[in-house]
Design a protein around this motif. Structure first.
Motif, mmCIF file in Angstrom:
data_model
loop_
_atom_site.group_PDB
_atom_site.id
_atom_site.type_symbol
_atom_site.label_atom_id
_atom_site.label_comp_id
_atom_site.label_asym_id
_atom_site.label_seq_id
_atom_site.Cartn_x
_atom_site.Cartn_y
_atom_site.Cartn_z
ATOM 1 N N PHE A 58 0.837 -1.208 0.000
ATOM 2 C CA PHE A 58 0.000 0.000 0.000
ATOM 3 C C PHE A 58 0.873 1.260 0.000
ATOM 4 O O PHE A 58 0.599 2.221 -0.730
ATOM 5 C CB PHE A 58 -0.915 -0.008 1.230
ATOM 6 C CG PHE A 58 -1.747 1.246 1.340
ATOM 7 C CD1 PHE A 58 -2.846 1.454 0.521
ATOM 8 C CD2 PHE A 58 -1.415 2.249 2.259
ATOM 9 C CE1 PHE A 58 -3.610 2.612 0.618
ATOM 10 C CE2 PHE A 58 -2.160 3.402 2.362
ATOM 11 C CZ PHE A 58 -3.266 3.587 1.534
ATOM 12 N N GLY A 59 1.940 1.228 0.819
ATOM 13 C CA GLY A 59 2.854 2.374 0.864
ATOM 14 C C GLY A 59 3.529 2.606 -0.483
ATOM 15 O O GLY A 59 3.704 3.748 -0.916
ATOM 16 N N LEU A 60 3.885 1.501 -1.150
ATOM 17 C CA LEU A 60 4.475 1.626 -2.486
ATOM 18 C C LEU A 60 3.480 2.231 -3.471
ATOM 19 O O LEU A 60 3.849 3.040 -4.331
ATOM 20 C CB LEU A 60 4.939 0.253 -2.986
ATOM 21 C CG LEU A 60 6.163 -0.348 -2.258
ATOM 22 C CD1 LEU A 60 6.386 -1.790 -2.700
ATOM 23 C CD2 LEU A 60 7.415 0.490 -2.537
ATOM 24 N N ALA A 61 2.192 1.842 -3.352
ATOM 25 C CA ALA A 61 1.149 2.388 -4.235
ATOM 26 C C ALA A 61 0.986 3.893 -4.022
ATOM 27 O O ALA A 61 0.845 4.659 -4.982
ATOM 28 C CB ALA A 61 -0.173 1.667 -3.996
ATOM 29 N N VAL A 62 1.020 4.322 -2.737
ATOM 30 C CA VAL A 62 0.933 5.764 -2.435
ATOM 31 C C VAL A 62 2.146 6.498 -3.012
ATOM 32 O O VAL A 62 2.016 7.592 -3.581
ATOM 33 C CB VAL A 62 0.825 5.988 -0.910
ATOM 34 C CG1 VAL A 62 0.929 7.483 -0.583
ATOM 35 C CG2 VAL A 62 -0.485 5.415 -0.373
ATOM 36 N N SER A 63 3.314 5.871 -2.859
ATOM 37 C CA SER A 63 4.538 6.479 -3.401
ATOM 38 C C SER A 63 4.449 6.639 -4.910
ATOM 39 O O SER A 63 4.847 7.676 -5.474
ATOM 40 C CB SER A 63 5.755 5.615 -3.046
ATOM 41 O OG SER A 63 5.897 5.501 -1.648
ATOM 42 N N VAL A 64 3.917 5.599 -5.575
ATOM 43 C CA VAL A 64 3.750 5.662 -7.035
ATOM 44 C C VAL A 64 2.855 6.841 -7.405
ATOM 45 O O VAL A 64 3.130 7.581 -8.359
ATOM 46 C CB VAL A 64 3.171 4.337 -7.575
ATOM 47 C CG1 VAL A 64 2.703 4.509 -9.021
ATOM 48 C CG2 VAL A 64 4.219 3.231 -7.494
ATOM 49 N N PHE A 65 1.757 7.024 -6.633
ATOM 50 C CA PHE A 65 0.831 8.140 -6.897
ATOM 51 C C PHE A 65 1.549 9.489 -6.774
ATOM 52 O O PHE A 65 1.438 10.345 -7.659
ATOM 53 C CB PHE A 65 -0.337 8.082 -5.910
ATOM 54 C CG PHE A 65 -1.163 9.338 -5.889
ATOM 55 C CD1 PHE A 65 -2.060 9.629 -6.902
ATOM 56 C CD2 PHE A 65 -1.029 10.257 -4.850
ATOM 57 C CE1 PHE A 65 -2.813 10.797 -6.894
ATOM 58 C CE2 PHE A 65 -1.764 11.431 -4.826
ATOM 59 C CZ PHE A 65 -2.662 11.691 -5.855
ATOM 60 N N ILE A 66 2.315 9.685 -5.697
ATOM 61 C CA ILE A 66 3.007 10.963 -5.458
ATOM 62 C C ILE A 66 4.083 11.210 -6.516
ATOM 63 O O ILE A 66 4.178 12.296 -7.092
ATOM 64 C CB ILE A 66 3.627 10.985 -4.050
ATOM 65 C CG1 ILE A 66 2.510 10.949 -2.987
ATOM 66 C CG2 ILE A 66 4.505 12.226 -3.864
ATOM 67 C CD1 ILE A 66 3.018 10.726 -1.574
#
Length: 576
Positions: A58-66
């Motif tokens: 999930f943290g990686l997905a948020v990072s991808v978004f940012i």
């Protein structure tokens, strides 16, 4: 070619590429986390470990978004900066170009390059670049991870790739050439529409609406056909790419499944391998999109550079000078001959004459005799030979164009007005000119009463090219514009042709004080316009055939006398 536009945009390009790299790193970690979760479930199921792995994903997905937002922000800013600079360069270059350029290029074509082609360039420098970079980084990184899991399975997955490389190579040149054809056809279509709307009154007067409608339908269909040609190319290329990707997936599923069943490959590793294959498949699937953007942008950029990289023919030479003694102007023309590009015959042939400071000269002749061409040479609106026009005892080519043209109040043959207010049109040379001076110029040009009758008077906004004014009113407004500039050298290029003789006489009387001690050239078709100038020249087929005062030329009973008698007869017939 592309790097030339990117190298001074590093402050946008490098952050965009860094954030893109961070996106790819975050995406590449997801399959490893998936592998860890699956292998953990098989070996020692633990909900806490599964939850931690899920939170990491999930943290990686948020990072991808940012990170994805960040690279888009920087890359789009870079693309817009490039397009703004290119569009400015087009406009600035167009301002430098002379009639040599505008005599060959159509307005619609120029507009298409400045607007439609720019959109393609913008998309190439934004999403085109990022798609290519993303495809390379993600593809190579995924390939490395795939080899780390199983070399043989990776080679099987890559088996269909040579076919794809050949297909891309085969289609690339065809797509580039076809996109250029599309853009050129769009230019023709835009020019067609622009020309028709500019001449809408002629179309209506000759009842040719149906004919123009059919012509437009034909042009429009040809544009559609060109686009369909591009669509057919991509309709072939994109499904073929998808087919190759699907074939690769099928091979991995079959041979990878056998490896998992045999125990040679762990289930978690197989899942991770398959995810990396999808990451590597994305560049292959995005290839069609990237080729589309790149080839369209490249074709459009080459069309834009046809303007931005073109050097003006008329320009300031090195160490060009300002005009000396701009309060008065003397002019000498020596053995001047001039031929337009692609013309068979010279428009001017061995022209020789002299205009002293404060002297007035009239030029008369039949249509096409070279009158307007002569004043275009004097104004350096075209390229002229060395030492053929001398201004204030110096070759006109030695002067800065801005300095030379500042000393000329030029009333062109075409009474061009801008789509702005009457006040701004008259005060075009100096927008800060007081309203009193603007009114005075209008009064001298016998335009004051006509303007006062308008509801908003000098704040009345004109239509395109002054369409809401009569031909005579437009000519008088361009005369008022020249009067307000009040330069030491006046050129009137057939500037009274749409004005009746009574109004013409009134304006000429009003101009006497303005033109006193100023060097003046008046081109006319009516003898009444130039009757009282210091000397008159008669042009015929690019040559000066007669010179002298009105009285001297009448006594010669030559070409000028013939024109005089014809006009005298027309006036008698009109009175009867």
């Amino acid at each position: 070619m592309i790097w030339d536009y990117l190298k001074d945009k590093k402050k946008y390009l490098f952050p965009a590429l860094i954030f893109l790299l961070l996106v790819d790193i975050a995406q590449l970690l997801v399959p490893l986390m998936t592998k860890k979760a699956i292998d953990g479930l098989r070996q020692s199921p633990n909900m806490n470990d599964l939850l931690v792995t899920g939170l990491i994903i999930f943290g990686l997905a948020v990072s991808v978004f940012i990170f994805r937002f960040s690279w888009r922000y920087f890359l789009l800013r870079m693309a817009f900066k490039i397009v703004v600079n290119l569009r400015n360069k087009i406009y600035y270059n167009l301002l430098k170009f002379s009639q040599h350029f505008f005599g060959k290029w159509e307005t619609g074509d120029i507009m298409a390059r400045a607007i439609n082609d720019m959109r393609a360039v913008q998309r190439m420098f934004s999403f085109g670049i990022v798609t290519i970079v993303d495809a390379i980084v993600l593809g190579i990184a995924s390939l490395i991870f795939m080899f780390s899991f199983h070399v043989k399975l990776t080679l099987i997955a890559l088996a269909p790739m040579p076919i794809l490389i050949f297909a891309v190579w085969f289609f690339e040149d065809k797509i580039h050439r076809t996109f250029r054809e599309v853009q050129e056809k769009f230019s023709g279509l835009q020019n067609f529409v622009q020309e028709d709307f500019s001449g809408i009154f002629v179309i209506k007067a000759f009842n040719r609406e149906l004919n123009e409608k059919n012509r437009f339908a034909k042009e429009n269909q040809e544009y559609v056909d060109k686009n369909l040609k591009v669509a057919r190319l991509f309709a072939t290329l994109r499904p073929f790419i998808m087919f190759i990707v699907g074939l690769s997936n099928l091979l991995v599923l079959y041979f990878g499944g056998k490896l998992v069943i045999s125990g040679e490959l762990q289930l978690g590793s197989f899942f991770a391998f398959f995810q990396y294959l999808q990451y590597m498949s994305w560049p292959m699937m995005a290839l069609g999109f990237a080729i589309n953007l790149y080839q369209r942008g490249k074709a459009s950029l080459s069309r834009v550079e046809d303007i931005t990289e073109r050097e003006p023919i008329v320009y300031d030479r090195e160490n060009a000078l300002d005009v000396d003694d701009i309060d008065s102007v003397s002019l000498k023309v020596k053995d001047l001959s001039f031929k337009y590009d692609n013309a068979n015959e010279s428009a001017l042939k061995n022209i020789n004459f002299e205009v002293k400071k404060g002297e007035s000269v009239g030029i008369i002749g039949r249509i096409g005799s070279g009158k307007t061409t002569l004043v275009k040479n004097i104004s350096r609106l075209v390229k002229i030979p060395e030492d053929t026009i001398i201004v204030n005892n110096r070759d006109i080519n030695d002067y800065k164009l801005s300095s030379l043209r500042n000393m000329i109040s030029y009333v062109p043959q075409d009474s061009f007005l801008f789509s702005t207010t009457i006040r701004e049109n008259i005060a075009y040379f100096n927008p800060d000119m007081s309203i009193e001076k603007i009114k005075k110029a209008a009064e001298i040009a016998d335009l004051k009463d006509a303007i006062d009758d308008l509801p908003k008077k000098y704040d009345t906004k004109l239509g395109e090219r002054g369409v809401n004014l009569s031909g005579g009113q437009k000519q008088r407004m361009t005369i008022a514009r020249a009067i307000l500039k009040d330069a030491p050298f006046f050129i009137f290029d057939d500037s009274f042709s749409s004005i009746d003789t009574n109004t013409e006489e009134k304006i000429l009387n009003n101009l006497k004080d303005i033109l006193k001690n100023k060097t003046t050239i008046i081109i006319a078709h009516r003898i009444s316009t130039i009757k009282y100038v210091d000397k008159i020249m008669v042009l015929d087929e690019g040559k000066i055939v007669e010179k002298g005062t009105h009285e001297e030329l009448i006594k010669k009973q030559g070409e000028y006398y013939n024109i005089y008698k014809i006009q005298e007869l027309k006036e008698k017939i009109a009175k009867e």
